[in-house]
Motif scaffolding. Structure first.
Motif, short mmCIF file in Angstrom:
data_model
loop_
_atom_site.label_atom_id
_atom_site.label_comp_id
_atom_site.label_asym_id
_atom_site.label_seq_id
_atom_site.Cartn_x
_atom_site.Cartn_y
_atom_site.Cartn_z
N SER A 1 51.75 87.19 62.81
CA SER A 1 51.40 88.10 63.90
C SER A 1 51.00 89.48 63.37
CB SER A 1 52.55 88.23 64.88
OG SER A 1 53.69 88.78 64.26
N GLN B 1 50.14 78.93 75.80
CA GLN B 1 50.90 80.16 75.71
C GLN B 1 50.81 80.77 74.30
OE1 GLN B 1 54.60 80.75 77.68
NE2 GLN B 1 54.40 78.90 78.95
N LEU C 1 58.58 81.57 68.98
CA LEU C 1 58.03 82.59 69.88
C LEU C 1 58.97 82.70 71.08
CD1 LEU C 1 54.22 81.63 69.80
CD2 LEU C 1 55.35 83.51 68.58
N PHE D 1 49.41 84.45 73.52
CA PHE D 1 50.16 85.37 72.67
C PHE D 1 49.26 85.90 71.56
CE2 PHE D 1 52.58 85.95 68.72
CZ PHE D 1 53.35 87.05 69.09
N ILE E 1 56.72 87.77 75.33
CA ILE E 1 56.78 86.84 74.21
C ILE E 1 56.82 87.66 72.94
CG2 ILE E 1 55.65 84.95 72.98
CD1 ILE E 1 54.30 84.14 75.55
N ASN E 2 57.73 87.34 72.04
CA ASN E 2 57.81 88.06 70.77
C ASN E 2 58.14 87.07 69.66
OD1 ASN E 2 60.59 88.28 72.22
ND2 ASN E 2 61.06 88.52 70.02
N GLN F 1 47.08 88.63 73.01
CA GLN F 1 47.83 89.87 73.18
C GLN F 1 48.06 90.58 71.85
OE1 GLN F 1 51.37 88.69 75.33
NE2 GLN F 1 50.15 87.56 76.83
N THR F 2 48.30 89.80 70.80
CA THR F 2 48.52 90.40 69.48
C THR F 2 47.22 90.91 68.89
OG1 THR F 2 50.33 88.83 69.12
CG2 THR F 2 49.46 89.97 67.18
#
Length: 318
Positions: free
Chosen positions: A133, A105, A91, A109, A122-123, A112-113
């Motif tokens: 994801s 974190q 990530l 994440f 963060i990706n 957010q996804t």
């Protein structure tokens, strides 16, 4: 047995109540105060006799929000564990020194996804992390679509915003007595063409077998054009009434129940709405009358409906 023989001769028996006549049931009541049937279905699987969508529409607001928040936290927790297990190094953008920070974190994440917010700091990198994801994003979209339907269904579902009095009364009526129940609207809705029915259920023994007997009760008025203030539902206790020979001691010694059915048209929803409730014999007040629950305001131009007085009564002699 003489009492029930006299009832059978004079009163109108109702065999279309849906509860049957022969029973070994010895519980408290047939219909709960909220109108739901006191029945549990057995003999089939749990998922077969439960409609989860109907259940989610009918549970209380507190239970609904607890289920929604619990599901939201659990889903994100599961995906956070997956990201942490794969490795937070997949990530990009995570800056953490402790394992707790890394998991935290990864959790946010996941949030957010799942909500498709995607702040971008963060990706995911690598096939496995990107695949997880993408699955979470799909789950989030489907979940929010279902949640939107549930929110709309709960918000827009037509309901009968009426309340019944807590007690039913045996009150003076003309030259005799009558069973009286009071009902009133409590929301800013317009209720028209209101109809009500009242059924008496009595449990007794015949030839050593437990038996339910149901009687349709004649009412002074079964229909009114509009329910604006309160409505006192009256069953005159005449010679044709199953209650004609009942005394105050009978209500204490016999197991019985009055089932009230109320139906009206709500012009705000443009739909018919229904309300049910019941009164067991221990919820009958013998020798009482309802107190007035409406009055004029100070300028005498508006009628006031005092909903806190819906169940107020005073004892009287019969």
């Amino acid at each position: 047995m003489g009492l029930f023989k006299r009832i059978d001769v004079q009163a109108k028996i109702d065999n279309e109540t849906g509860f049957g006549t022969t029973t070994s049931y010895s519980g408290n009541r047939l219909i709960h105060k909220d109108g739901s049937a006191n029945v549990k279905k057995k003999g089939i699987g749990f998922l077969e006799h439960i409609s989860w969508y109907h259940w989610m529409l009918t549970i209380s607001s507190l239970k609904f929000w607890c289920i929604v928040l619990t599901f939201y936290l659990l889903v994100n927790l599961v995906f956070a564990v997956l990201y942490y297990s794969i490795g937070v190094e997949n990530l990009n953008g995570i800056v953490a020194t402790t394992e707790l920070d890394k998991f935290g974190q990864a959790f946010f994440f996941s949030v957010q996804t799942f909500t498709t917010v995607g702040y971008g700091h963060i990706n995911p990198t690598g096939f496995v992390t990107s695949f997880v994801s993408s699955i979470e994003a799909l789950v989030g979209l489907l979940t929010f679509a279902i949640a939107t339907g549930l929110f709309f269904g709960r918000f827009s579902k037509p309901r009968a915003y009426v309340r019944f009095s807590k007690k039913a009364l045996i009150a003076p009526y003309k030259d005799g007595r009558a069973l009286m129940i009071r009902v009133a609207p409590y929301k800013n809705t317009n209720l028209i063409d209101a109809v009500t029915r009242l059924t008496l259920g009595i449990s007794t023994e015949e030839d050593g077998k437990a038996t339910n007997k149901f009687y349709s009760l004649d009412l002074e008025l079964e229909r009114i054009n509009a329910l604006t203030l309160s409505w006192t539902i009256v069953h005159p206790i005449t010679e044709d009434s199953p209650l004609y020979h009942f005394t105050e001691d009978d209500f204490k010694s016999i197991r019985g129940e009055f089932v009230a059915f109320f139906k009206t048209f709500d012009d705000m929803y443009s739909a018919s709405v229904i309300k049910r409730t019941s009164y067991t014999f221990d919820e009958i007040v013998y020798g009482a009358k309802f107190l007035p629950m409406f009055s004029a305001d100070t300028n005498k131009k508006t009628m006031l409906l005092h909903l806190d007085k819906l169940s107020d009564y005073e004892k009287v002699s019969l």
